[in-house]
Design an enzyme around this catalytic site. Structure first.
Site, mmCIF file in Angstrom:
data_model
loop_
_atom_site.group_PDB
_atom_site.id
_atom_site.type_symbol
_atom_site.label_atom_id
_atom_site.label_comp_id
_atom_site.label_asym_id
_atom_site.label_seq_id
_atom_site.Cartn_x
_atom_site.Cartn_y
_atom_site.Cartn_z
ATOM 1 N N CYS A 8 51.024 37.195 47.879
ATOM 2 C CA CYS A 8 50.831 36.998 46.445
ATOM 3 C C CYS A 8 50.487 38.350 45.825
ATOM 4 C CB CYS A 8 49.778 35.935 46.153
ATOM 5 S SG CYS A 8 48.072 36.388 46.534
ATOM 6 N N CYS A 13 43.703 35.138 46.191
ATOM 7 C CA CYS A 13 43.715 33.727 45.776
ATOM 8 C C CYS A 13 44.770 32.935 46.558
ATOM 9 C CB CYS A 13 43.983 33.586 44.277
ATOM 10 S SG CYS A 13 42.688 34.235 43.209
ATOM 11 N N ARG A 14 46.008 32.987 46.086
ATOM 12 C CA ARG A 14 47.047 32.108 46.622
ATOM 13 C C ARG A 14 47.410 32.381 48.071
ATOM 14 N NH1 ARG A 14 51.416 33.157 42.132
ATOM 15 N NH2 ARG A 14 50.427 35.195 42.363
ATOM 16 N N SER A 15 47.683 33.637 48.430
ATOM 17 C CA SER A 15 48.143 33.888 49.800
ATOM 18 C C SER A 15 47.059 33.636 50.851
ATOM 19 C CB SER A 15 48.777 35.271 49.950
ATOM 20 O OG SER A 15 47.883 36.304 49.615
ATOM 21 N N ASP A 123 49.490 31.349 39.263
ATOM 22 C CA ASP A 123 48.369 32.170 39.699
ATOM 23 C C ASP A 123 47.081 31.624 39.092
ATOM 24 O OD1 ASP A 123 46.526 34.134 40.347
ATOM 25 O OD2 ASP A 123 47.922 35.782 39.954
#
Length: 157
Positions: A8, A13-15, A123
């Site tokens: 990301c 956050c996301r990864s 995101d």
């Protein structure tokens, strides 16, 4: 062993959420030895930072964690180190292609590409919707894992 890198923007956050979810899913399925899983950023903005507190809280709420994680940026050499490079949105995919000088082996894809409704993972840094994003990441990880297990079983036939 299949080497997967979730990617990301900042790797806070996301990864790392995808990394934690996927590791948990493979543990539940008893196929940990099939996979090496990590996560990285396309930018240098958050290098060395831990998982963003709201993402860490969502992981803990779901019984997961990533407390030892520190953000790092992928490099051109990572293309050869990993079998699959999974981006959260098209900006991540485009930046990976730029970093790697293309995608000659077709290793790069979106996380939700394997689901019934392929789309980008928003995101949560901007939206604040960490629970929603976690659910999407979990759905994408489940679909990816099922596809990889099916592919592995087909190869054994």
């Amino acid at each position: 062993m299949i080497k997967i890198l979730f990617v990301c923007h900042g790797n806070i956050c996301r990864s790392p959420m995808a990394e934690a979810v996927f590791k948990n899913l493979v543990r539940e399925r008893g196929v940990e030895d099939w996979f090496l899983v990590d996560s990285a950023a396309v930018s240098a903005e958050e290098l060395g930072h831990p998982v963003y507190p709201a993402a860490q809280a969502e992981l803990r709420r779901r019984g997961l964690g990533a407390s030892s994680h520190r953000a790092w940026q992928l490099s051109r050499a990572d293309y050869d180190r990993y079998d699959l490079l999974i981006g959260m949105d098209m900006d991540n995919v485009c930046r990976m292609q730029r970093i790697f000088g293309g995608d000659r082996e077709k290793k790069i894809s979106l996380l939700l590409a394997c689901t019934d409704t392929p789309h980008e993972v928003e995101d949560p840094w901007y939206t604040g919707r960490f629970g929603f994003v976690f659910d999407e990441i979990e759905a994408g990880c489940r679909a990816l894992l099922e596809k990889l297990i099916r592919d592995e079983e087909r190869q054994k036939l």
